[in-house]
Design a protein around this motif. Structure first.
Motif, PDB file in Angstrom:
ATOM      1  N   ILE A 185      59.769  37.669  35.747  1.00  0.00           N
ATOM      2  CA  ILE A 185      60.940  37.846  36.601  1.00  0.00           C
ATOM      3  C   ILE A 185      60.757  39.118  37.421  1.00  0.00           C
ATOM      4  N   ILE A 186      61.010  39.013  38.713  1.00  0.00           N
ATOM      5  CA  ILE A 186      60.962  40.167  39.613  1.00  0.00           C
ATOM      6  C   ILE A 186      62.276  40.241  40.389  1.00  0.00           C
ATOM      7  N   HIS A 187      62.511  41.370  41.020  1.00  0.00           N
ATOM      8  CA  HIS A 187      63.704  41.551  41.841  1.00  0.00           C
ATOM      9  C   HIS A 187      63.564  40.823  43.167  1.00  0.00           C
ATOM     10  N   ALA A 188      62.402  40.930  43.799  1.00  0.00           N
ATOM     11  CA  ALA A 188      62.007  40.190  45.007  1.00  0.00           C
ATOM     12  C   ALA A 188      62.631  40.702  46.300  1.00  0.00           C
ATOM     13  N   ASP A 189      63.325  41.826  46.265  1.00  0.00           N
ATOM     14  CA  ASP A 189      63.823  42.407  47.525  1.00  0.00           C
ATOM     15  C   ASP A 189      64.026  43.910  47.341  1.00  0.00           C
ATOM     16  N   LEU A 190      62.937  44.608  47.060  1.00  0.00           N
ATOM     17  CA  LEU A 190      63.013  46.038  46.738  1.00  0.00           C
ATOM     18  C   LEU A 190      62.903  46.912  47.973  1.00  0.00           C
ATOM     19  N   LYS A 191      63.558  46.506  49.069  1.00  0.00           N
ATOM     20  CA  LYS A 191      63.556  47.369  50.247  1.00  0.00           C
ATOM     21  C   LYS A 191      64.251  48.680  49.901  1.00  0.00           C
ATOM     22  N   PHE A 192      63.875  49.734  50.612  1.00  0.00           N
ATOM     23  CA  PHE A 192      64.274  51.071  50.188  1.00  0.00           C
ATOM     24  C   PHE A 192      65.788  51.253  50.191  1.00  0.00           C
ATOM     25  N   ASN A 193      66.500  50.618  51.131  1.00  0.00           N
ATOM     26  CA  ASN A 193      67.944  50.840  51.161  1.00  0.00           C
ATOM     27  C   ASN A 193      68.687  50.056  50.084  1.00  0.00           C
ATOM     28  N   ASN A 194      67.975  49.377  49.194  1.00  0.00           N
ATOM     29  CA  ASN A 194      68.610  48.788  48.010  1.00  0.00           C
ATOM     30  C   ASN A 194      68.633  49.760  46.824  1.00  0.00           C
ATOM     31  N   PHE A 203      67.153  58.739  41.237  1.00  0.00           N
ATOM     32  CA  PHE A 203      67.557  57.337  41.254  1.00  0.00           C
ATOM     33  C   PHE A 203      68.767  57.124  40.349  1.00  0.00           C
ATOM     34  N   VAL A 204      69.798  56.433  40.871  1.00  0.00           N
ATOM     35  CA  VAL A 204      70.994  56.172  40.065  1.00  0.00           C
ATOM     36  C   VAL A 204      71.419  54.703  40.095  1.00  0.00           C
ATOM     37  N   GLY A 205      70.742  53.855  40.849  1.00  0.00           N
ATOM     38  CA  GLY A 205      71.145  52.454  40.851  1.00  0.00           C
ATOM     39  C   GLY A 205      70.333  51.600  41.801  1.00  0.00           C
ATOM     40  N   LEU A 206      70.305  50.304  41.507  1.00  0.00           N
ATOM     41  CA  LEU A 206      69.623  49.310  42.339  1.00  0.00           C
ATOM     42  C   LEU A 206      70.617  48.193  42.637  1.00  0.00           C
ATOM     43  N   VAL A 207      70.714  47.804  43.894  1.00  0.00           N
ATOM     44  CA  VAL A 207      71.673  46.773  44.291  1.00  0.00           C
ATOM     45  C   VAL A 207      70.933  45.540  44.815  1.00  0.00           C
ATOM     46  N   ASP A 208      71.721  44.522  45.148  1.00  0.00           N
ATOM     47  CA  ASP A 208      71.245  43.230  45.652  1.00  0.00           C
ATOM     48  C   ASP A 208      70.621  42.423  44.522  1.00  0.00           C
ATOM     49  N   LEU A 209      71.449  41.604  43.883  1.00  0.00           N
ATOM     50  CA  LEU A 209      71.032  40.846  42.704  1.00  0.00           C
ATOM     51  C   LEU A 209      70.842  39.363  43.011  1.00  0.00           C
ATOM     52  N   ASP A 210      70.587  39.016  44.261  1.00  0.00           N
ATOM     53  CA  ASP A 210      70.544  37.609  44.660  1.00  0.00           C
ATOM     54  C   ASP A 210      69.150  37.011  44.724  1.00  0.00           C
ATOM     55  N   THR A 211      68.121  37.808  44.514  1.00  0.00           N
ATOM     56  CA  THR A 211      66.767  37.299  44.760  1.00  0.00           C
ATOM     57  C   THR A 211      65.878  37.306  43.525  1.00  0.00           C
ATOM     58  N   PHE A 212      66.432  37.564  42.342  1.00  0.00           N
ATOM     59  CA  PHE A 212      65.612  37.517  41.133  1.00  0.00           C
ATOM     60  C   PHE A 212      64.907  36.164  41.042  1.00  0.00           C
ATOM     61  N   MET A 213      63.658  36.201  40.603  1.00  0.00           N
ATOM     62  CA  MET A 213      62.862  34.974  40.532  1.00  0.00           C
ATOM     63  C   MET A 213      61.620  35.254  39.698  1.00  0.00           C
ATOM     64  N   TYR A 214      60.879  34.193  39.368  1.00  0.00           N
ATOM     65  CA  TYR A 214      59.571  34.349  38.741  1.00  0.00           C
ATOM     66  C   TYR A 214      58.509  34.409  39.837  1.00  0.00           C
ATOM     67  N   HIS A 215      57.711  35.464  39.816  1.00  0.00           N
ATOM     68  CA  HIS A 215      56.606  35.593  40.775  1.00  0.00           C
ATOM     69  C   HIS A 215      55.676  36.678  40.244  1.00  0.00           C
ATOM     70  N   ASN A 216      54.615  36.957  40.988  1.00  0.00           N
ATOM     71  CA  ASN A 216      53.669  37.976  40.515  1.00  0.00           C
ATOM     72  C   ASN A 216      54.021  39.355  41.068  1.00  0.00           C
ATOM     73  N   LEU A 217      53.489  40.385  40.427  1.00  0.00           N
ATOM     74  CA  LEU A 217      53.826  41.755  40.785  1.00  0.00           C
ATOM     75  C   LEU A 217      53.203  42.195  42.106  1.00  0.00           C
ATOM     76  N   TYR A 218      52.162  41.524  42.570  1.00  0.00           N
ATOM     77  CA  TYR A 218      51.564  41.895  43.852  1.00  0.00           C
ATOM     78  C   TYR A 218      52.494  41.532  45.010  1.00  0.00           C
ATOM     79  N   VAL A 219      53.186  40.424  44.884  1.00  0.00           N
ATOM     80  CA  VAL A 219      54.185  40.067  45.888  1.00  0.00           C
ATOM     81  C   VAL A 219      55.354  41.044  45.834  1.00  0.00           C
ATOM     82  N   GLU A 220      55.824  41.347  44.622  1.00  0.00           N
ATOM     83  CA  GLU A 220      56.940  42.277  44.451  1.00  0.00           C
ATOM     84  C   GLU A 220      56.609  43.656  45.026  1.00  0.00           C
ATOM     85  N   LEU A 221      55.478  44.210  44.614  1.00  0.00           N
ATOM     86  CA  LEU A 221      55.111  45.544  45.075  1.00  0.00           C
ATOM     87  C   LEU A 221      54.696  45.543  46.537  1.00  0.00           C
TER      88      LEU A 221
END
Length: 338
Positions: A185-194, A203-221
């Motif tokens: 499971i990855i977040h899949a939308d780790l743009k900086f303003n999230n 760091f105090v929080g991460l937002v945008d919980l709509d894109t969680f999915m199964y994928h590889n870490l190279y796509v996530e990173l």
């Protein structure tokens, strides 16, 4: 004039107390989003984009609860008195979540913010790797680059997008990642303003919980580092390396291959370009800025062109960046071996 007819029904449905005038948040590219300050506290209200099934909120609630239980700060969706997570109003679905403390930034104020973000992602990945979850909703073919490429091939490009279309069709196949890479499971939308930070840049929080999915870490990173390193039409290697230094603090980096990390950044940069170009043809998905562009098409074409420029800039910097990534990985592997 802004349409606020949804406000009173929303605060009554979710029992939010007496509201002050809401503040429109224009950072996101998909949902209509508002910040509400009421007598009961601060909240975020969103009208779901029609392409999102309401089950996406149930998924975000379940994964968010897991993360919060393990000390990772993400927002909580608010339930109404009847237990529902949504309000149906004016042919739209609305939801409310807690407003986390902290501030987001369009770009990192300094490299320390990126190290904080990288370390947060490392902790996030360790937690999500332990979770087994069956999703109720997934964005169809999200981060399925090969499928998106096949779709783009089917369009008949108009002259004004011929060059961009041709470049993407010719370039993307050589960037596809090899099959068989492990997924989680990855977040899949780790743009900086999230990412949310306190006044000291922690760091105090991460937002945008709509894109969680199964994928590889190279796509996530790849997607994260593309976002973190972007400055106009260039990608800054120093920003990418700062994010990876933070990620390495959690012990996660030693298992990854630098060549595939770089390829992931290149791939996702052009994947996003394809998504913008696809919406140039469909003219239906991304929010757009009418103060800067005459149409959604014009804004999407400008976005697509920027992603191509980012890819070309990254390609020029690739040899030096890859050498630096290998050195960082080698250092982490030596630490891991001690």
């Amino acid at each position: 004039m802004l349409d606020l007819t949804w406000l009173d029904p929303l605060v009554q449905h979710f029992q939010l107390g007496d509201p002050k005038p809401p503040e429109a948040i224009r950072v996101g590219l998909i949902h209509q989003t508002w910040k509400l300050n009421t007598s009961e506290g601060s909240f975020i209200a969103q009208r779901l984009h029609p392409r999102f099934d309401p089950a996406v909120t149930e998924d975000g609630q379940a994964i968010g609860q897991w993360l919060r239980q393990h000390g990772f700060p993400v927002p909580r969706f608010r339930r109404a008195r009847d237990g529902s997570l949504h309000l149906s109003w004016a042919e739209g679905l609305w939801r409310v979540m807690d407003c986390l403390p902290g501030s987001c930034h369009p770009t990192p104020p300094n490299w320390g913010y990126l190290e904080e973000a990288g370390a947060a992602v490392g902790r996030l990945h360790r937690l999500l790797a332990q979770m087994d979850y069956r999703f109720r909703f997934q964005i169809p073919h999200f981060h399925d680059t090969a499928h998106l490429w096949q779709q783009l091939r089917q369009y008949e490009p108009a002259p004004e997008v011929q060059a961009e279309w041709q470049f993407l069709i010719e370039t993307v196949p050589n960037l596809l990642l090899p099959s068989g890479i492990p997924t989680q499971i990855i977040h899949a939308d780790l743009k900086f303003n999230n990412f949310l930070f306190d006044e000291q840049g922690r760091f105090v929080g991460l937002v945008d919980l709509d894109t969680f999915m199964y994928h590889n870490l190279y796509v996530e990173l790849g997607d994260a580092l593309r976002s973190w390193g972007k400055r106009g039409n260039t990608l800054q290697p120093e920003a990418i390396l700062a994010g990876l230094r933070g990620y390495a603090q959690t012990g996660n980096l030693h298992a990854l291959q630098p060549e595939l990390l770089l390829q992931g950044i290149q791939l996702i940069t052009l994947e996003l370009g394809m998504r913008f170009l696809q919406d140039w043809f469909e003219d239906a998905y991304w929010n757009w800025d009418p103060q800067r562009y005459p149409s959604r098409k014009a804004h999407n074409l400008a976005r697509c062109q920027q992603q191509i420029c980012l890819y070309q800039d990254l390609t020029q910097r690739a040899p030096q960046l890859l050498e630096s990534m290998r050195a960082l990985l080698s250092c982490e592997q030596r630490k891991e071996g001690r």
